[in-house]
Design a protein around this motif. Sequence first.
Motif, PDB file in Angstrom:
ATOM      1  N   PHE A  58       7.610  -3.658  -7.189  1.00 55.40           N
ATOM      2  CA  PHE A  58       6.939  -2.795  -8.159  1.00 55.40           C
ATOM      3  C   PHE A  58       7.979  -1.954  -8.882  1.00 55.40           C
ATOM      4  O   PHE A  58       8.289  -0.834  -8.495  1.00 55.40           O
ATOM      5  CB  PHE A  58       5.900  -1.919  -7.465  1.00 55.40           C
ATOM      6  CG  PHE A  58       4.706  -2.653  -6.940  1.00 55.40           C
ATOM      7  CD1 PHE A  58       4.088  -3.645  -7.687  1.00 55.40           C
ATOM      8  CD2 PHE A  58       4.173  -2.342  -5.699  1.00 55.40           C
ATOM      9  CE1 PHE A  58       2.969  -4.317  -7.213  1.00 55.40           C
ATOM     10  CE2 PHE A  58       3.055  -3.002  -5.219  1.00 55.40           C
ATOM     11  CZ  PHE A  58       2.453  -3.982  -5.968  1.00 55.40           C
ATOM     12  N   HIS A  59       8.511  -2.517  -9.955  1.00 57.86           N
ATOM     13  CA  HIS A  59       9.656  -1.945 -10.656  1.00 57.86           C
ATOM     14  C   HIS A  59       9.358  -0.621 -11.357  1.00 57.86           C
ATOM     15  O   HIS A  59      10.292   0.081 -11.740  1.00 57.86           O
ATOM     16  CB  HIS A  59      10.220  -2.965 -11.649  1.00 57.86           C
ATOM     17  CG  HIS A  59       9.267  -3.399 -12.708  1.00 57.86           C
ATOM     18  ND1 HIS A  59       8.113  -4.097 -12.437  1.00 57.86           N
ATOM     19  CD2 HIS A  59       9.294  -3.231 -14.048  1.00 57.86           C
ATOM     20  CE1 HIS A  59       7.477  -4.348 -13.565  1.00 57.86           C
ATOM     21  NE2 HIS A  59       8.174  -3.833 -14.553  1.00 57.86           N
ATOM     22  N   GLN A  60       8.099  -0.252 -11.512  1.00 63.72           N
ATOM     23  CA  GLN A  60       7.768   1.029 -12.138  1.00 63.72           C
ATOM     24  C   GLN A  60       7.266   2.052 -11.119  1.00 63.72           C
ATOM     25  O   GLN A  60       6.759   3.098 -11.497  1.00 63.72           O
ATOM     26  CB  GLN A  60       6.741   0.825 -13.243  1.00 63.72           C
ATOM     27  CG  GLN A  60       7.292   0.034 -14.413  1.00 63.72           C
ATOM     28  CD  GLN A  60       6.315  -0.021 -15.571  1.00 63.72           C
ATOM     29  OE1 GLN A  60       5.240   0.579 -15.553  1.00 63.72           O
ATOM     30  NE2 GLN A  60       6.688  -0.752 -16.604  1.00 63.72           N
TER      31      GLN A  60
ATOM     32  N   VAL B 273       7.746   8.906  -3.045  1.00 64.44           N
ATOM     33  CA  VAL B 273       6.385   9.299  -2.655  1.00 64.44           C
ATOM     34  C   VAL B 273       6.108   8.844  -1.229  1.00 64.44           C
ATOM     35  O   VAL B 273       6.324   7.686  -0.889  1.00 64.44           O
ATOM     36  CB  VAL B 273       5.350   8.669  -3.620  1.00 64.44           C
ATOM     37  CG1 VAL B 273       3.934   8.934  -3.135  1.00 64.44           C
ATOM     38  CG2 VAL B 273       5.559   9.201  -5.025  1.00 64.44           C
ATOM     39  N   LEU B 274       5.644   9.779  -0.393  1.00 63.12           N
ATOM     40  CA  LEU B 274       5.297   9.441   0.996  1.00 63.12           C
ATOM     41  C   LEU B 274       3.828   9.662   1.311  1.00 63.12           C
ATOM     42  O   LEU B 274       3.336   9.166   2.323  1.00 63.12           O
ATOM     43  CB  LEU B 274       6.166  10.252   1.967  1.00 63.12           C
ATOM     44  CG  LEU B 274       7.657   9.921   1.912  1.00 63.12           C
ATOM     45  CD1 LEU B 274       8.433  10.824   2.869  1.00 63.12           C
ATOM     46  CD2 LEU B 274       7.893   8.461   2.243  1.00 63.12           C
TER      47      LEU B 274
ATOM     48  N   PRO C 253       8.651   4.026  -0.481  1.00 57.31           N
ATOM     49  CA  PRO C 253      10.121   3.931  -0.425  1.00 57.31           C
ATOM     50  C   PRO C 253      10.682   2.572  -0.847  1.00 57.31           C
ATOM     51  O   PRO C 253      11.684   2.507  -1.559  1.00 57.31           O
ATOM     52  CB  PRO C 253      10.439   4.229   1.041  1.00 57.31           C
ATOM     53  CG  PRO C 253       9.301   5.073   1.510  1.00 57.31           C
ATOM     54  CD  PRO C 253       8.093   4.552   0.769  1.00 57.31           C
ATOM     55  N   ASN C 254      10.077   1.505  -0.414  1.00 56.96           N
ATOM     56  CA  ASN C 254      10.464   0.146  -0.825  1.00 56.96           C
ATOM     57  C   ASN C 254       9.222  -0.494  -1.430  1.00 56.96           C
ATOM     58  O   ASN C 254       8.384  -1.032  -0.710  1.00 56.96           O
ATOM     59  CB  ASN C 254      10.982  -0.672   0.363  1.00 56.96           C
ATOM     60  CG  ASN C 254      12.319  -0.162   0.836  1.00 56.96           C
ATOM     61  OD1 ASN C 254      13.258  -0.060   0.061  1.00 56.96           O
ATOM     62  ND2 ASN C 254      12.406   0.184   2.103  1.00 56.96           N
ATOM     63  N   PRO C 255       9.103  -0.457  -2.744  1.00 62.41           N
ATOM     64  CA  PRO C 255       7.845  -0.833  -3.403  1.00 62.41           C
ATOM     65  C   PRO C 255       7.612  -2.339  -3.494  1.00 62.41           C
ATOM     66  O   PRO C 255       7.654  -2.934  -4.563  1.00 62.41           O
ATOM     67  CB  PRO C 255       7.981  -0.195  -4.787  1.00 62.41           C
ATOM     68  CG  PRO C 255       9.454  -0.190  -5.043  1.00 62.41           C
ATOM     69  CD  PRO C 255      10.091   0.046  -3.695  1.00 62.41           C
ATOM     70  N   LEU C 256       7.360  -2.938  -2.339  1.00 64.39           N
ATOM     71  CA  LEU C 256       7.033  -4.358  -2.283  1.00 64.39           C
ATOM     72  C   LEU C 256       5.524  -4.542  -2.392  1.00 64.39           C
ATOM     73  O   LEU C 256       4.766  -3.817  -1.751  1.00 64.39           O
ATOM     74  CB  LEU C 256       7.534  -4.971  -0.974  1.00 64.39           C
ATOM     75  CG  LEU C 256       9.043  -4.999  -0.789  1.00 64.39           C
ATOM     76  CD1 LEU C 256       9.397  -5.401   0.634  1.00 64.39           C
ATOM     77  CD2 LEU C 256       9.698  -5.935  -1.787  1.00 64.39           C
TER      78      LEU C 256
END
Length: 138
Positions: free
Chosen positions: A62-64, A69-70, A94-97
Amino acid sequence: MSDIDYTLAPVGFIHSPLTNREGAPKQGYEGAPNVWLEINEKFAEGLDGLVVGDNVILITWFHQSHRDVLQVHPRGDMQNPLTGVFATRSPDRPNPLGLHRVRVLAIDGRRLHVGPLEAIDGTPVVDIKPVLSQASDA
């Protein structure tokens, strides 16, 4: 171990009529369109064995997304209590997969027509995995 840098390289990119996060459904089954996934030439051989009708899991980046954010209000609804991102499907993390189960609708060279998919135009795809049935051990 925390000083190790991990690098992902996109295997392809999504071409979608969805152009911004605000206009995209939260999940594919909520009215998302079918899209084209264009595989980078150097990974084209990895498509061997995929056929129309297969269900696959696309793993996207998710490049945008906001990576700092937690906690979020699930589904963007401020009436929902703040919840840790690991307990939600929020794209901000943290790692938007992203994980997306889609059906292969057509194959045209190194392009896959898949859907439905809620990812926006230009979203990098970092991997494609088949959906396994109990009878399959691939």
